[in-house]
Motif scaffolding. Structure first.
Motif, PDB file in Angstrom:
ATOM      1  N   UNK A  79       0.827  -1.206   0.000  1.00 33.89           N
ATOM      2  CA  UNK A  79       0.000   0.000   0.000  1.00 33.89           C
ATOM      3  C   UNK A  79       0.861   1.256   0.000  1.00 33.89           C
ATOM      4  N   UNK A  80       2.016   1.190   0.666  1.00 33.99           N
ATOM      5  CA  UNK A  80       2.903   2.352   0.725  1.00 33.99           C
ATOM      6  C   UNK A  80       3.495   2.677  -0.647  1.00 33.99           C
ATOM      7  N   UNK A  81       3.502   1.709  -1.572  1.00 33.61           N
ATOM      8  CA  UNK A  81       3.906   2.014  -2.951  1.00 33.61           C
ATOM      9  C   UNK A  81       2.753   2.785  -3.599  1.00 33.61           C
ATOM     10  N   UNK A  82       1.581   2.161  -3.619  1.00 33.82           N
ATOM     11  CA  UNK A  82       0.352   2.825  -4.057  1.00 33.82           C
ATOM     12  C   UNK A  82      -0.795   1.834  -3.910  1.00 33.82           C
ATOM     13  N   UNK A  83      -2.001   2.365  -3.841  1.00 42.63           N
ATOM     14  CA  UNK A  83      -3.183   1.507  -3.742  1.00 42.63           C
ATOM     15  C   UNK A  83      -3.279   0.627  -4.986  1.00 42.63           C
ATOM     16  N   UNK A  84      -3.099   1.227  -6.151  1.00 39.87           N
ATOM     17  CA  UNK A  84      -3.190   0.467  -7.399  1.00 39.87           C
ATOM     18  C   UNK A  84      -2.163  -0.658  -7.418  1.00 39.87           C
ATOM     19  N   UNK A  85      -0.940  -0.355  -6.966  1.00 45.72           N
ATOM     20  CA  UNK A  85       0.111  -1.365  -6.901  1.00 45.72           C
ATOM     21  C   UNK A  85      -0.322  -2.524  -6.001  1.00 45.72           C
ATOM     22  N   UNK A  86      -0.868  -2.208  -4.831  1.00 48.49           N
ATOM     23  CA  UNK A  86      -1.307  -3.256  -3.890  1.00 48.49           C
ATOM     24  C   UNK A  86      -2.407  -4.115  -4.498  1.00 48.49           C
ATOM     25  N   UNK A  87      -3.336  -3.492  -5.207  1.00 44.60           N
ATOM     26  CA  UNK A  87      -4.428  -4.286  -5.806  1.00 44.60           C
ATOM     27  C   UNK A  87      -3.880  -5.236  -6.866  1.00 44.60           C
ATOM     28  N   UNK A  88      -2.808  -4.817  -7.560  1.00 45.34           N
ATOM     29  CA  UNK A  88      -2.197  -5.699  -8.563  1.00 45.34           C
ATOM     30  C   UNK A  88      -1.416  -6.828  -7.897  1.00 45.34           C
ATOM     31  N   UNK A  89      -0.623  -6.490  -6.869  1.00 46.52           N
ATOM     32  CA  UNK A  89       0.176  -7.510  -6.175  1.00 46.52           C
ATOM     33  C   UNK A  89      -0.734  -8.590  -5.577  1.00 46.52           C
ATOM     34  N   UNK A  90      -1.824  -8.161  -4.965  1.00 49.73           N
ATOM     35  CA  UNK A  90      -2.725  -9.114  -4.310  1.00 49.73           C
ATOM     36  C   UNK A  90      -3.848  -9.586  -5.226  1.00 49.73           C
ATOM     37  N   UNK A  91      -3.780  -9.197  -6.485  1.00 51.78           N
ATOM     38  CA  UNK A  91      -4.703  -9.644  -7.521  1.00 51.78           C
ATOM     39  C   UNK A  91      -6.168  -9.465  -7.123  1.00 51.78           C
ATOM     40  N   UNK A  92      -6.495  -8.255  -6.659  1.00 57.15           N
ATOM     41  CA  UNK A  92      -7.880  -7.979  -6.310  1.00 57.15           C
ATOM     42  C   UNK A  92      -8.698  -7.771  -7.577  1.00 57.15           C
ATOM     43  N   UNK A 141     -12.099  -6.384  -9.709  1.00 56.36           N
ATOM     44  CA  UNK A 141     -12.837  -5.110  -9.704  1.00 56.36           C
ATOM     45  C   UNK A 141     -13.889  -5.114  -8.589  1.00 56.36           C
ATOM     46  N   UNK A 142     -14.521  -6.245  -8.373  1.00 54.98           N
ATOM     47  CA  UNK A 142     -15.529  -6.359  -7.311  1.00 54.98           C
ATOM     48  C   UNK A 142     -14.889  -6.179  -5.935  1.00 54.98           C
ATOM     49  N   UNK A 143     -13.716  -6.775  -5.714  1.00 51.95           N
ATOM     50  CA  UNK A 143     -13.019  -6.619  -4.443  1.00 51.95           C
ATOM     51  C   UNK A 143     -12.577  -5.166  -4.229  1.00 51.95           C
ATOM     52  N   UNK A 144     -12.140  -4.511  -5.292  1.00 53.62           N
ATOM     53  CA  UNK A 144     -11.755  -3.099  -5.191  1.00 53.62           C
ATOM     54  C   UNK A 144     -12.972  -2.258  -4.821  1.00 53.62           C
ATOM     55  N   UNK A 145     -14.108  -2.577  -5.421  1.00 50.93           N
ATOM     56  CA  UNK A 145     -15.357  -1.868  -5.098  1.00 50.93           C
ATOM     57  C   UNK A 145     -15.714  -2.086  -3.625  1.00 50.93           C
ATOM     58  N   UNK A 146     -15.585  -3.317  -3.142  1.00 55.59           N
ATOM     59  CA  UNK A 146     -15.868  -3.624  -1.735  1.00 55.59           C
ATOM     60  C   UNK A 146     -14.905  -2.867  -0.819  1.00 55.59           C
TER      61      UNK A 146
END
Length: 189
Positions: A39-52, A54-59
């Motif tokens: 997350x300290x890199x960026x939110x977008x980076x974290x969502x990619x690393x943890x393979x979230x 679109x639905x999980x990002x919305x949640x």
């Protein structure tokens, strides 16, 4: 001193709340420390690393928006700097309404002359367009952020930079708390 501030992780201690929310969405083997690091890199980076998805990002966004501003407090010692500075502005990717809500909750909106928020149409950091916009209007001296992403555009614009709670190479000033930054900015106060 005329200061440009990042919001999340710089003005307000939002990462513990973000980490708790994301922990609910990722594999149980992933630790909070690993989540925070990404997350300290960026939110977008974290969502990619943890393979979230679109639905999980919305949640995530729904859960984050449901949190109380009390879950995202200002860092200790911050108000002293805001009061001493000649001018403060914010540049954040967070939506304007959420920023205003948190500032009002902590009675801090009066400290800031301007705000560029995520829904204002500027390209995302590290693109310097929003920094140029604010610097053109306010002739800023210093940019404070918690990530390299926050200081790279400031360097391009010609501002001094400060990394907060981050020792990555590239900043002019490094601090882990705002009492230290106050001393560095106003040593003879």
């Amino acid at each position: 001193m005329r200061i440009l501030w990042d919001f999340d992780g710089t003005l307000f201690d939002t990462y513990p709340a973000f980490t708790r929310v994301m922990k609910e969405l990722v594999s149980s083997e992933v630790t909070e420390e690993e989540i925070l690091k990404e997350l300290k890199v960026s939110f977008r980076h974290a969502t990619e690393v943890f393979q979230l998805s679109e639905e999980q990002i919305k949640i995530f966004r729904e859960k984050d928006n449901a949190l109380s501003p009390n879950d995202k407090p200002p860092f200790p010692g911050l108000k002293t700097i805001l009061e001493k500075a000649d001018l403060n502005v914010i540049m954040t990717h967070k939506p304007r309404a959420e920023v205003i809500e948190i500032l009002k909750h902590f009675d801090m909106e009066h400290y800031f002359a301007d705000l560029v928020a995520g829904d204002d149409g500027f390209p995302r950091k590290p693109d310097p367009a929003s920094y140029h916009h604010l610097n053109d209007h306010y002739s800023l001296d210093l940019a404070v952020g918690d990530r390299l992403l926050d200081i790279l555009p400031a360097k391009e614009v010609g501002m001094k930079t400060c990394l907060f709670q981050n020792a990555s190479p590239g900043a002019d000033i490094y601090v882990t708390n705002y009492e230290d930054l106050f001393e560095k900015l106003w040593p003879n106060h």
